[in-house]
Design a protein around this motif. Structure first.
Motif, PDB file in Angstrom:
ATOM      1  N   PHE A  33       6.564   5.222  -0.121  1.00  0.00           N
ATOM      2  CA  PHE A  33       6.755   3.903   0.316  1.00  0.00           C
ATOM      3  C   PHE A  33       7.461   3.675   1.493  1.00  0.00           C
ATOM      4  CE2 PHE A  33       6.962   4.339  -4.221  1.00  0.00           C
ATOM      5  CZ  PHE A  33       5.919   3.441  -4.610  1.00  0.00           C
ATOM      6  N   THR A  34       7.430   4.632   2.537  1.00  0.00           N
ATOM      7  CA  THR A  34       8.077   4.317   3.866  1.00  0.00           C
ATOM      8  C   THR A  34       7.341   4.917   4.892  1.00  0.00           C
ATOM      9  OG1 THR A  34       9.195   6.409   3.785  1.00  0.00           O
ATOM     10  CG2 THR A  34      10.312   4.237   3.081  1.00  0.00           C
ATOM     11  N   GLU A  35       6.427   5.806   4.776  1.00  0.00           N
ATOM     12  CA  GLU A  35       5.701   6.404   5.997  1.00  0.00           C
ATOM     13  C   GLU A  35       4.708   5.507   6.639  1.00  0.00           C
ATOM     14  OE1 GLU A  35       2.789   9.970   7.043  1.00  0.00           O
ATOM     15  OE2 GLU A  35       4.614  10.679   5.920  1.00  0.00           O
ATOM     16  N   ASN A  36       4.088   4.458   5.895  1.00  0.00           N
ATOM     17  CA  ASN A  36       3.165   3.684   6.395  1.00  0.00           C
ATOM     18  C   ASN A  36       3.938   2.613   7.488  1.00  0.00           C
ATOM     19  OD1 ASN A  36       1.047   4.840   5.306  1.00  0.00           O
ATOM     20  ND2 ASN A  36       0.918   3.244   3.745  1.00  0.00           N
ATOM     21  N   ASP A  37       4.946   2.228   7.025  1.00  0.00           N
ATOM     22  CA  ASP A  37       5.956   1.425   7.845  1.00  0.00           C
ATOM     23  C   ASP A  37       6.490   2.057   9.019  1.00  0.00           C
ATOM     24  OD1 ASP A  37       5.467  -0.992   6.260  1.00  0.00           O
ATOM     25  OD2 ASP A  37       7.550  -0.488   5.218  1.00  0.00           O
ATOM     26  N   LEU A  38       6.841   3.462   9.030  1.00  0.00           N
ATOM     27  CA  LEU A  38       7.250   4.233  10.181  1.00  0.00           C
ATOM     28  C   LEU A  38       5.984   4.327  11.011  1.00  0.00           C
ATOM     29  CD1 LEU A  38       9.745   5.278  11.170  1.00  0.00           C
ATOM     30  CD2 LEU A  38       9.361   7.542   9.760  1.00  0.00           C
ATOM     31  N   ARG A  39       5.056   4.742  10.619  1.00  0.00           N
ATOM     32  CA  ARG A  39       3.998   5.070  11.548  1.00  0.00           C
ATOM     33  C   ARG A  39       3.662   3.624  12.169  1.00  0.00           C
ATOM     34  NH1 ARG A  39       0.569   9.413  11.023  1.00  0.00           N
ATOM     35  NH2 ARG A  39       1.294  10.933   9.392  1.00  0.00           N
ATOM     36  N   SER A  52      11.808  13.105  -2.056  1.00  0.00           N
ATOM     37  CA  SER A  52      11.173  13.018  -0.926  1.00  0.00           C
ATOM     38  C   SER A  52       9.839  12.433  -0.840  1.00  0.00           C
ATOM     39  CB  SER A  52      11.412  14.304  -0.307  1.00  0.00           C
ATOM     40  OG  SER A  52      12.536  14.638   0.317  1.00  0.00           O
ATOM     41  N   ALA A  53       9.060  12.983  -1.740  1.00  0.00           N
ATOM     42  CA  ALA A  53       7.571  12.404  -1.698  1.00  0.00           C
ATOM     43  C   ALA A  53       7.692  11.063  -2.210  1.00  0.00           C
ATOM     44  CB  ALA A  53       6.919  13.269  -3.024  1.00  0.00           C
ATOM     45  N   ARG A 106       8.124  16.509  12.362  1.00  0.00           N
ATOM     46  CA  ARG A 106       9.310  16.304  12.958  1.00  0.00           C
ATOM     47  C   ARG A 106       9.490  14.725  13.120  1.00  0.00           C
ATOM     48  NH1 ARG A 106      13.992  16.235  14.048  1.00  0.00           N
ATOM     49  NH2 ARG A 106      14.991  16.632  15.992  1.00  0.00           N
ATOM     50  N   LEU A 107       8.436  14.014  13.602  1.00  0.00           N
ATOM     51  CA  LEU A 107       8.300  12.529  13.677  1.00  0.00           C
ATOM     52  C   LEU A 107       8.494  11.791  12.251  1.00  0.00           C
ATOM     53  CD1 LEU A 107       5.564  11.805  16.187  1.00  0.00           C
ATOM     54  CD2 LEU A 107       8.133  11.744  16.553  1.00  0.00           C
ATOM     55  N   ALA A 144       0.660  -1.190  -0.199  1.00  0.00           N
ATOM     56  CA  ALA A 144      -0.096   0.036   0.076  1.00  0.00           C
ATOM     57  C   ALA A 144       0.897   1.154   0.022  1.00  0.00           C
ATOM     58  CB  ALA A 144      -1.068  -0.057   1.288  1.00  0.00           C
ATOM     59  N   GLU A 145       0.482   2.164  -0.808  1.00  0.00           N
ATOM     60  CA  GLU A 145       1.276   3.431  -0.751  1.00  0.00           C
ATOM     61  C   GLU A 145       0.718   4.261   0.249  1.00  0.00           C
ATOM     62  OE1 GLU A 145       1.368   5.194  -4.749  1.00  0.00           O
ATOM     63  OE2 GLU A 145       1.835   3.250  -5.806  1.00  0.00           O
ATOM     64  N   GLY A 146       1.722   4.942   0.780  1.00  0.00           N
ATOM     65  CA  GLY A 146       1.339   6.231   1.987  1.00  0.00           C
ATOM     66  C   GLY A 146       1.311   7.424   1.236  1.00  0.00           C
ATOM     67  N   PRO A 147       1.244   8.459   2.085  1.00  0.00           N
ATOM     68  CA  PRO A 147       1.094   9.713   1.505  1.00  0.00           C
ATOM     69  C   PRO A 147       2.600  10.204   0.988  1.00  0.00           C
ATOM     70  CG  PRO A 147       1.551   9.818   3.895  1.00  0.00           C
ATOM     71  CD  PRO A 147       1.346   8.485   3.580  1.00  0.00           C
ATOM     72  N   SER A 148       2.119  11.300  -0.055  1.00  0.00           N
ATOM     73  CA  SER A 148       3.492  11.785  -0.474  1.00  0.00           C
ATOM     74  C   SER A 148       3.857  13.225  -0.058  1.00  0.00           C
ATOM     75  CB  SER A 148       3.313  11.805  -2.163  1.00  0.00           C
ATOM     76  OG  SER A 148       2.065  12.580  -2.395  1.00  0.00           O
ATOM     77  N   GLU A 149       2.907  13.780   0.610  1.00  0.00           N
ATOM     78  CA  GLU A 149       3.165  14.937   1.288  1.00  0.00           C
ATOM     79  C   GLU A 149       3.390  15.056   2.761  1.00  0.00           C
ATOM     80  OE1 GLU A 149       3.040  17.955  -0.427  1.00  0.00           O
ATOM     81  OE2 GLU A 149       2.901  16.805  -2.265  1.00  0.00           O
ATOM     82  N   PRO A 150       4.007  15.845   3.118  1.00  0.00           N
ATOM     83  CA  PRO A 150       4.862  15.948   4.439  1.00  0.00           C
ATOM     84  C   PRO A 150       3.641  16.228   5.440  1.00  0.00           C
ATOM     85  CG  PRO A 150       5.755  17.743   3.264  1.00  0.00           C
ATOM     86  CD  PRO A 150       5.127  16.968   2.519  1.00  0.00           C
TER      87      PRO A 150
END
Length: 194
Positions: A91-97, A85-86, A68-69, A54-60
Motif C-alpha cells: 500500500f505504500t511503494e507505489n506512492d514512494l516510487r 512488511s509485505a 535500499r531505496l 492500486a496495490e503495489g508489490p508485496s515482495e522487496p
C-alpha cells in the motif's frame, strides 16, 4: 557559491555549477529514473482515483540498490514481521516510487532550464519546494551509489578511506561522485535550517 548551496532571500537555494557538473548531475538523475522505473499513469478514460487505490508489490526488490531505496518496513526476522512488511509495501511503494520519480524529474528539469554562460558556468536557483525535491533526489542518488560501492552504515564515518582509493581503482569516479553529492546535500540542508 561555487560548489555549495547558499540560501536565497525567498527561502530557496542557489549553487554555481559548471557544464561538467550539470552533465554529471543530469546523467545520474536520469539513471535514477531508469532504476526506479516508469510510473503507472492512468490510461485515457481510466478513473484517476483508481490509481490511488492500486496495490503495489508485496515482495522487496531483488536489486540491492532498489532494496535500499524501498526497504522493508519491519525487517524480516520472523514470518509475522515479513507479512506486515509485505502488507505495508503493497500500500505504500507505489506512492514512494512516484515521489522519488518526481524528485529526480525536478533535478532533470531544473538543470535543463539553466542558461549556461560562454564560460560554461550557470547558477542554479531553486524554490523551497524544489529544494526539498533536490534533497530527496540527492539522498536517493547517494543511497544508490553507496549500495553499488558496498558502503555500509559503519563506513559512513570513514569517508577518508574512500578518498584514499588509488586513481587506478575503477570505483574512483563513483566514489568521487558519492562524496561530491554528499557535500551538495549537506550544504543544501544547511541552507534550509532556520
Amino acid at each position: 557559491m561555487a560548489g555549495h548551496f547558499e540560501a536565497t532571500p525567498d527561502g530557496g537555494a542557489a549553487v554555481a555549477l559548471d557544464e561538467v557538473e550539470i552533465a554529471i548531475l543530469r546523467s545520474l538523475a536520469v539513471q535514477l529514473l531508469e532504476l526506479i522505473g516508469p510510473g503507472d499513469e492512468p490510461a485515457e478514460g481510466e478513473d484517476p482515483l483508481a490509481a490511488l487505490f492500486a496495490e503495489g508489490p508485496s515482495e522487496p526488490p531483488t536489486d540491492p540498490a532498489l532494496a535500499r531505496l524501498f526497504p522493508e518496513a519491519y525487517g524480516d526476522e520472523d514470518s509475522e514481521l515479513r507479512a506486515a512488511s509485505a502488507e505495508f509495501r503493497r500500500f505504500t511503494e507505489n506512492d514512494l516510487r512516484t515521489r522519488k520519480r518526481k524528485d529526480a524529474l525536478t533535478v532533470v528539469r531544473t538543470l535543463d532550464a539553466l542558461s549556461v554562460t560562454e564560460d560554461g558556468d550557470a547558477v542554479l536557483e531553486l524554490t523551497g519546494d524544489q529544494c526539498r525535491n533536490w534533497l530527496g533526489a540527492l539522498n536517493d542518488l547517494r543511497l544508490t551509489i553507496g549500495t553499488r560501492l558496498e558502503v555500509s552504515d559503519d563506513d559512513e564515518g570513514e569517508a577518508g578511506s574512500l578518498y584514499r582509493l588509488p586513481d587506478s581503482d575503477p570505483r574512483k569516479p563513483m566514489v568521487m561522485a558519492y562524496l561530491w553529492l554528499g557535500a551538495l546535500q549537506e550544504t543544501l540542508v544547511e541552507t534550509l535550517m532556520p
